[in-house]
Design an enzyme around this catalytic site. Structure first.
Site, short mmCIF file in Angstrom:
data_model
loop_
_atom_site.label_atom_id
_atom_site.label_comp_id
_atom_site.label_asym_id
_atom_site.label_seq_id
_atom_site.Cartn_x
_atom_site.Cartn_y
_atom_site.Cartn_z
CG LEU A 1 -1.39 11.89 57.03
CD1 LEU A 1 -2.09 12.30 55.74
CD2 LEU A 1 -1.34 10.35 57.11
N PRO B 1 -2.38 18.78 64.55
CG PRO B 1 -1.76 20.90 65.31
CD PRO B 1 -1.96 20.10 64.06
CG ASN B 2 -7.21 19.92 66.77
OD1 ASN B 2 -6.91 19.67 67.93
ND2 ASN B 2 -7.33 21.16 66.31
N GLY C 1 17.23 -5.66 86.46
CA GLY C 1 16.93 -5.21 87.83
C GLY C 1 17.16 -3.71 87.97
CD GLU D 1 5.59 5.05 58.99
OE1 GLU D 1 5.10 4.25 58.20
OE2 GLU D 1 6.76 5.44 58.94
CB THR E 1 -2.26 3.93 67.49
OG1 THR E 1 -3.59 3.77 66.97
CG2 THR E 1 -1.97 5.41 67.70
CB SER E 2 -1.42 -1.06 68.70
OG SER E 2 -0.02 -1.23 68.76
C1 FAD Z 1 8.08 10.49 67.30
C2 FAD Z 1 6.94 10.66 66.35
C3 FAD Z 1 7.23 10.79 64.99
C4 FAD Z 1 6.17 10.98 64.08
N1 FAD Z 1 6.47 11.24 62.76
C5 FAD Z 1 5.46 11.57 61.92
C6 FAD Z 1 5.74 11.99 60.59
O1 FAD Z 1 6.91 12.03 60.15
N2 FAD Z 1 4.72 12.37 59.78
C7 FAD Z 1 3.41 12.36 60.21
O2 FAD Z 1 2.54 12.71 59.44
N3 FAD Z 1 3.10 11.96 61.48
C8 FAD Z 1 4.09 11.57 62.34
N4 FAD Z 1 3.80 11.21 63.64
C9 FAD Z 1 2.40 11.23 64.08
C10 FAD Z 1 1.82 9.85 64.35
O3 FAD Z 1 1.60 9.17 63.13
C11 FAD Z 1 0.54 10.05 65.18
O4 FAD Z 1 0.97 10.45 66.47
C12 FAD Z 1 -0.30 8.80 65.26
O5 FAD Z 1 -0.86 8.51 64.01
C13 FAD Z 1 -1.42 8.94 66.30
O6 FAD Z 1 -2.12 10.14 66.16
P1 FAD Z 1 -2.38 11.06 67.46
O7 FAD Z 1 -1.07 11.22 68.12
O8 FAD Z 1 -3.09 12.27 67.03
O9 FAD Z 1 -3.30 10.18 68.40
P2 FAD Z 1 -4.93 10.08 68.33
O10 FAD Z 1 -5.35 9.81 66.93
O11 FAD Z 1 -5.46 11.29 69.02
O12 FAD Z 1 -5.16 8.80 69.20
C14 FAD Z 1 -5.25 8.81 70.63
C15 FAD Z 1 -5.65 7.40 71.07
O13 FAD Z 1 -6.97 7.10 70.55
C16 FAD Z 1 -6.89 5.89 69.82
N5 FAD Z 1 -7.81 5.91 68.68
C17 FAD Z 1 -7.99 6.91 67.76
N6 FAD Z 1 -8.90 6.55 66.85
C18 FAD Z 1 -9.33 5.30 67.18
C19 FAD Z 1 -10.25 4.38 66.63
N7 FAD Z 1 -10.93 4.65 65.50
N8 FAD Z 1 -10.44 3.20 67.26
C20 FAD Z 1 -9.74 2.90 68.39
N9 FAD Z 1 -8.86 3.72 68.96
C21 FAD Z 1 -8.63 4.90 68.36
C22 FAD Z 1 -5.45 5.79 69.35
O14 FAD Z 1 -5.11 4.45 69.02
C23 FAD Z 1 -4.70 6.32 70.55
O15 FAD Z 1 -4.57 5.31 71.51
C24 FAD Z 1 4.81 10.99 64.54
C25 FAD Z 1 4.57 10.80 65.91
C26 FAD Z 1 5.60 10.66 66.81
C27 FAD Z 1 5.27 10.52 68.28
#
Ligand code: FAD
Length: 369
Positions: free
Chosen positions: A115, A118-119, A329, A353, A355-356
């Site tokens: 899903l 990169p962006n 420690g 899946e 973020t918090s």
């Molecule tokens: C080890 C690993 C395994 C993964 N496996 C999969 C997978 O199998 N399939 C898949 O599709 N994806 C996968 N992911 C991707 C993962 O779901 C995303 O990294 C995650 O959803 C966050 O997206 P981002 O990294 O682009 O962060 P961003 O969306 O760029 O977020 C950056 C920060 O901004 C905050 N933020 C963004 N929007 C808002 C908002 N509206 N309000 C408040 N805060 C916000 C976020 O909470 C975060 O703190 C994986 C990631 C990792 C690290």
């Protein structure tokens, strides 16, 4: 029985190797075949499609018990079961289910689910990977990143754009097999934690996929993905719960063994109260997670409850593993003890899946509706 089986298997087949897998970022494919023999690669898949035919309570127990030993194996089992396999189970037609589910459920085939791009992570609805219709085929172009099993997965479910950017009904899910021309894996990530769980890019370059590879109907992909994530978040809550349990047990044991000022450090109220807080938070996380699983088993709407379980359990995993390092420690800062690994692995739970912050978005939307 499931907890005992997983604990026994994990002690024999995961524990002895997990630090090597972690340090060298080895994704142990052979282990997943063994997990398949135990029914752990198709936990929710009905027996008629080669799965174990269990429900969410057994699934939570299995993921938590694996993650109590090694979070990165727990993450891979969770992603395989909840995302790729469950997407096909929930939205595939009979022919797709008969073709894809038996090898996935046996662990012969590893599943990926794409899903994120990169962006567009949190903002997945704005994805750019596009599928353009060409007769009976769709031609896919674009890149998915951070995909669990992006390199080793034989089967990937990908959600791509088939309509206008920003239209939640403009996305469609396809199941794509490894070896399809124009479909390849890109960079494998070098990660802080969860290092035995493979995370890599999926690259689509004029990849032609027959329309029979579509899951459900055109335009349903994003809505399907949100439903898949409702269940997936219960498994990430279970993953977090297992890491927290493992970190707590290690800290509890160590606090009774380590002596300072002529007594075990557990005798200091500062340490004992920390252990009390850790145990209480874990109990609360467990209740939220099993409650979400119970609702899901009964076919109820679980978006809010699974987001609450995932939010709470993952923050608890981070707090408890932090306390675990503190209780160990200086030794907690070394690789001779498990504390530092729990600490590194736990952090993923507040990101993957959703973020918090995104869980709070889901919960607040539900309660403000
Ligand atoms: C080890 C690993 C395994 C993964 N496996 C999969 C997978 O199998 N399939 C898949 O599709 N994806 C996968 N992911 C991707 C993962 O779901 C995303 O990294 C995650 O959803 C966050 O997206 P981002 O990294 O682009 O962060 P961003 O969306 O760029 O977020 C950056 C920060 O901004 C905050 N933020 C963004 N929007 C808002 C908002 N509206 N309000 C408040 N805060 C916000 C976020 O909470 C975060 O703190 C994986 C990631 C990792 C690290």
């Amino acid at each position: 029985m499931i907890a005992e089986m997983v604990r026994d298997f994990g002690t024999r087949h995961i524990k002895p190797h997990m630090m090597t897998w972690d340090e060298e970022q080895i994704f142990p494919i052979a282990l997943f075949r063994q997990l398949g023999d135990l029914g752990l690669m198709g936990v929710l898949v009905p027996q008629e499609y080669g799965g174990a035919g269990f429900g969410y309570l057994e699934y939570i127990t299995a993921i938590a018990e694996i993650s109590r030993i090694d979070g990165s194996i727990g993450l891979s089992v969770a992603a395989h079961n909840s995302l790729c396999t469950n997407h096909i189970l929930m939205f595939g037609n009979e022919a797709q289910k008969r073709h894809y589910l038996p090898p996935l459920a046996s662990g012969q085939s590893i599943g990926a689910w794409g899903l994120t791009e990169p962006n567009t992570g949190s903002d997945a609805g704005n994805m750019r990977t596009v599928a353009v219709r060409d007769g009976d085929y769709f031609v896919i172009n674009g890149t998915k990143n951070f995909i669990t099993h992006g390199k080793s997965g034989q089967v990937a479910v990908v959600i791509v754009r088939t309509g206008a950017v920003g239209d939640s009904r403009g996305m469609t899910a396809f199941v794509v097999e490894k070896g399809t021309p124009g479909f390849s894996a890109g960079k494998k990530e070098n990660k802080l934690g969860m290092r035995a769980s493979e995370t890599a890019e999926l690259i689509f370059s004029d990849c032609r996929v027959h329309r029979s590879q579509m899951l459900g109907n055109e335009g349903e992909g994003f809505i399907q993905a949100m439903k898949v994530l409702d269940g997936g978040r219960i498994s990430i809550a279970s993953l977090a719960l297992g890491i927290a349990m493992g970190a707590f047990e290690a800290a509890l044991r160590y606090s009774k063994e380590r002596h300072q000022f002529n007594q075990p450090i557990s005798k200091f109220q500062g340490i004992a109260f920390k252990l009390a807080d850790m145990a209480t938070k874990i109990e609360a996380a467990k209740l939220l997670t099993y409650r979400a699983g119970d609702l899901k088993n009964r076919g109820r709407e679980v978006s809010k409850e699974s987001a609450m379980a995932k939010l709470f359990a993952s923050e608890v995993a981070v707090e408890v593993s932090n306390d675990c390092v503190q209780i160990f420690g200086g030794y907690g800062y070394t690789k001779d003890f498990p504390a530092e690994k729990y600490y590194r692995d736990a952090k993923l739970c507040t990101i993957g899946e959703g973020t918090s912050e995104i869980q709070k978005l889901v919960i607040s939307r539900a309660i403000l509706r």
